[in-house]
Design a protein around this motif. Structure first.
Motif, PDB file in Angstrom:
ATOM      1  N   UNK A  65       0.809  -1.215   0.000  1.00 25.74           N
ATOM      2  CA  UNK A  65       0.000   0.000   0.000  1.00 25.74           C
ATOM      3  C   UNK A  65       0.839   1.260   0.000  1.00 25.74           C
ATOM      4  N   UNK A  66       0.167   2.404  -0.012  1.00 27.31           N
ATOM      5  CA  UNK A  66       0.842   3.695  -0.100  1.00 27.31           C
ATOM      6  C   UNK A  66       0.392   4.636   1.013  1.00 27.31           C
ATOM      7  N   UNK A  67       1.320   5.483   1.460  1.00 24.26           N
ATOM      8  CA  UNK A  67       1.025   6.611   2.336  1.00 24.26           C
ATOM      9  C   UNK A  67       1.609   7.840   1.654  1.00 24.26           C
ATOM     10  N   UNK A  68       0.744   8.733   1.199  1.00 19.81           N
ATOM     11  CA  UNK A  68       1.173   9.894   0.418  1.00 19.81           C
ATOM     12  C   UNK A  68       1.018  11.174   1.235  1.00 19.81           C
ATOM     13  N   UNK A  69       2.128  11.877   1.424  1.00 18.10           N
ATOM     14  CA  UNK A  69       2.126  13.177   2.092  1.00 18.10           C
ATOM     15  C   UNK A  69       2.125  14.255   1.017  1.00 18.10           C
ATOM     16  N   UNK A  70       0.962  14.862   0.795  1.00 17.72           N
ATOM     17  CA  UNK A  70       0.841  15.853  -0.274  1.00 17.72           C
ATOM     18  C   UNK A  70       1.430  15.313  -1.576  1.00 17.72           C
ATOM     19  N   UNK A  71       1.084  14.052  -1.862  1.00 19.24           N
ATOM     20  CA  UNK A  71       1.511  13.423  -3.102  1.00 19.24           C
ATOM     21  C   UNK A  71       2.858  12.728  -3.039  1.00 19.24           C
ATOM     22  N   UNK A  72       3.604  12.902  -1.935  1.00 19.69           N
ATOM     23  CA  UNK A  72       4.928  12.278  -1.800  1.00 19.69           C
ATOM     24  C   UNK A  72       4.784  10.888  -1.187  1.00 19.69           C
ATOM     25  N   UNK A  73       5.354   9.892  -1.830  1.00 18.22           N
ATOM     26  CA  UNK A  73       5.220   8.501  -1.408  1.00 18.22           C
ATOM     27  C   UNK A  73       6.170   8.215  -0.250  1.00 18.22           C
ATOM     28  N   UNK A  74       5.636   8.248   0.964  1.00 19.85           N
ATOM     29  CA  UNK A  74       6.467   8.088   2.163  1.00 19.85           C
ATOM     30  C   UNK A  74       7.019   6.676   2.286  1.00 19.85           C
ATOM     31  N   UNK A  75       6.238   5.689   1.890  1.00 19.99           N
ATOM     32  CA  UNK A  75       6.642   4.287   2.055  1.00 19.99           C
ATOM     33  C   UNK A  75       7.919   3.989   1.275  1.00 19.99           C
ATOM     34  N   UNK A  76       8.031   4.537   0.076  1.00 18.61           N
ATOM     35  CA  UNK A  76       9.163   4.215  -0.799  1.00 18.61           C
ATOM     36  C   UNK A  76      10.293   5.245  -0.743  1.00 18.61           C
ATOM     37  N   UNK A  77      10.247   6.149   0.218  1.00 18.99           N
ATOM     38  CA  UNK A  77      11.354   7.093   0.386  1.00 18.99           C
ATOM     39  C   UNK A  77      12.595   6.381   0.918  1.00 18.99           C
ATOM     40  N   UNK A  78      13.767   6.940   0.617  1.00 17.80           N
ATOM     41  CA  UNK A  78      15.007   6.447   1.216  1.00 17.80           C
ATOM     42  C   UNK A  78      15.035   6.818   2.692  1.00 17.80           C
ATOM     43  N   UNK A  79      15.946   6.217   3.434  1.00 18.76           N
ATOM     44  CA  UNK A  79      16.060   6.509   4.856  1.00 18.76           C
ATOM     45  C   UNK A  79      16.338   7.994   5.080  1.00 18.76           C
ATOM     46  N   UNK A  80      17.199   8.578   4.270  1.00 24.57           N
ATOM     47  CA  UNK A  80      17.517  10.005   4.404  1.00 24.57           C
ATOM     48  C   UNK A  80      16.306  10.870   4.090  1.00 24.57           C
ATOM     49  N   UNK A  81      15.543  10.492   3.069  1.00 28.35           N
ATOM     50  CA  UNK A  81      14.336  11.247   2.718  1.00 28.35           C
ATOM     51  C   UNK A  81      13.305  11.176   3.837  1.00 28.35           C
ATOM     52  N   UNK A  82      13.202  10.018   4.499  1.00 27.95           N
ATOM     53  CA  UNK A  82      12.261   9.880   5.614  1.00 27.95           C
ATOM     54  C   UNK A  82      12.681  10.745   6.799  1.00 27.95           C
ATOM     55  N   UNK A  83      13.995  10.840   7.043  1.00 22.73           N
ATOM     56  CA  UNK A  83      14.490  11.696   8.126  1.00 22.73           C
ATOM     57  C   UNK A  83      14.092  13.142   7.862  1.00 22.73           C
ATOM     58  N   UNK A  84      14.262  13.593   6.644  1.00 27.44           N
ATOM     59  CA  UNK A  84      13.878  14.964   6.281  1.00 27.44           C
ATOM     60  C   UNK A  84      12.366  15.145   6.385  1.00 27.44           C
ATOM     61  N   UNK A  85      11.625  14.123   5.984  1.00 29.29           N
ATOM     62  CA  UNK A  85      10.165  14.179   6.034  1.00 29.29           C
ATOM     63  C   UNK A  85       9.684  14.309   7.472  1.00 29.29           C
TER      64      UNK A  85
END
Length: 266
Positions: A65-85
């Motif tokens: 499944x997907x979790x989208x933050x204003x269209x951004x796919x949180x599930x498939x983000x890199x670890x660094x992208x999740x930290x920034x998120x």
């Protein structure tokens, strides 16, 4: 806005005999949590509310499944992208989770110390602004053990908004509070949400919160989305599982019946 699309979450369970089985906790959850309103998640213990919130903030990874933050796919983000998120997220824990060894001001400054490029004076000023916003002035130097439970929750709210988050997550924010203090916390969360136009998501068992600030309510039953609507819709809902959950006591059943009768009168 946060969109959840076809979210599943399963866990492996190991028996004493060594057998492995799969327990499906979340089953095809599809929903939207909107900006600028209080979004509540309700359901019986074990229904999957906490698991859903942990998937939303990245403490658990969905099975699919997907979790989208204003269209951004949180599930498939890199670890660094999740930290920034996560810097865009504020979190209020059930127990407030303040640091006992830090003063009230230092607790609110903690996320600023971790993530903000502000100077010390700017961080102190921002923390004091947040404390003033939750109606806590003059307690900067006190420690969590020296203030009431309701004040601790307000400190936790001040800390959660210190970084001006776009998304605010609250896990049972009224847990352990008396009814009057719970109303104060509800009104505070509601007003801050509208003021800052945040996407606020609240896990709660408190029916006063549901009826008082439930602008968008998601009811989960056995891991599935059973119903979604506003608090005003609950009184006239024909969903038996929802009404059995909300109006569990005879007194609440009578109140609902009286409201429905009044609404039918000319």
């Amino acid at each position: 806005m946060i969109e959840v699309k076809n979210l599943y979450k399963s866990f492996e369970e190991h028996s004493p005999e060594g057998q492995v089985t799969t327990k499906e906790v979340l089953k095809d959850i599809c929903t939207t949590f909107k900006d600028g309103i209080t979004n509540l998640i309700i359901g019986q213990s074990g229904s999957g509310k906490t698991v859903l919130m942990k998937n939303l903030v990245g403490l658990l990874d969905p099975t699919s499944g997907q979790v989208l933050y204003d269209g951004r796919d949180f599930v498939n983000m890199t670890k660094q992208e999740k930290v920034l998120m996560r810097r865009e997220m504020g979190m209020i824990f059930q127990s407030a989770a303040l640091f006992d060894s830090l003063s009230v001001l230092e607790n609110v400054m903690f996320p600023l110390d971790m993530f903000s490029p502000m100077t010390l004076r700017e961080r102190q000023r921002r923390a004091q602004e947040c404390l003033a916003r939750v109606n806590l002035v003059g307690v900067d130097g006190k420690y969590p053990g020296e203030i009431s439970g309701g004040m601790q929750k307000r400190v936790a709210i001040a800390r959660a908004i210190a970084l001006n988050p776009k998304y605010l997550f609250c896990d049972e924010p009224n847990s352990g509070l008396d009814p009057k203090t719970s109303l104060v916390i509800d009104e505070l969360l509601h007003s801050i949400t509208h003021e800052y136009q945040m996407t606020t998501i609240i896990n709660t068992h408190d029916m006063n919160s549901v009826m008082g600030i439930g602008e968008n309510i998601l009811f989960i039953y056995e891991g599935r989305k059973e119903w979604q609507g506003q608090s005003a819709d609950i009184m006239n809902s024909s969903n038996k599982r929802l009404t059995d959950f909300i109006f569990a006591s005879d007194l609440l059943k009578e109140m609902r019946h009286a409201v429905q009768e009044n609404a039918q009168q000319p």
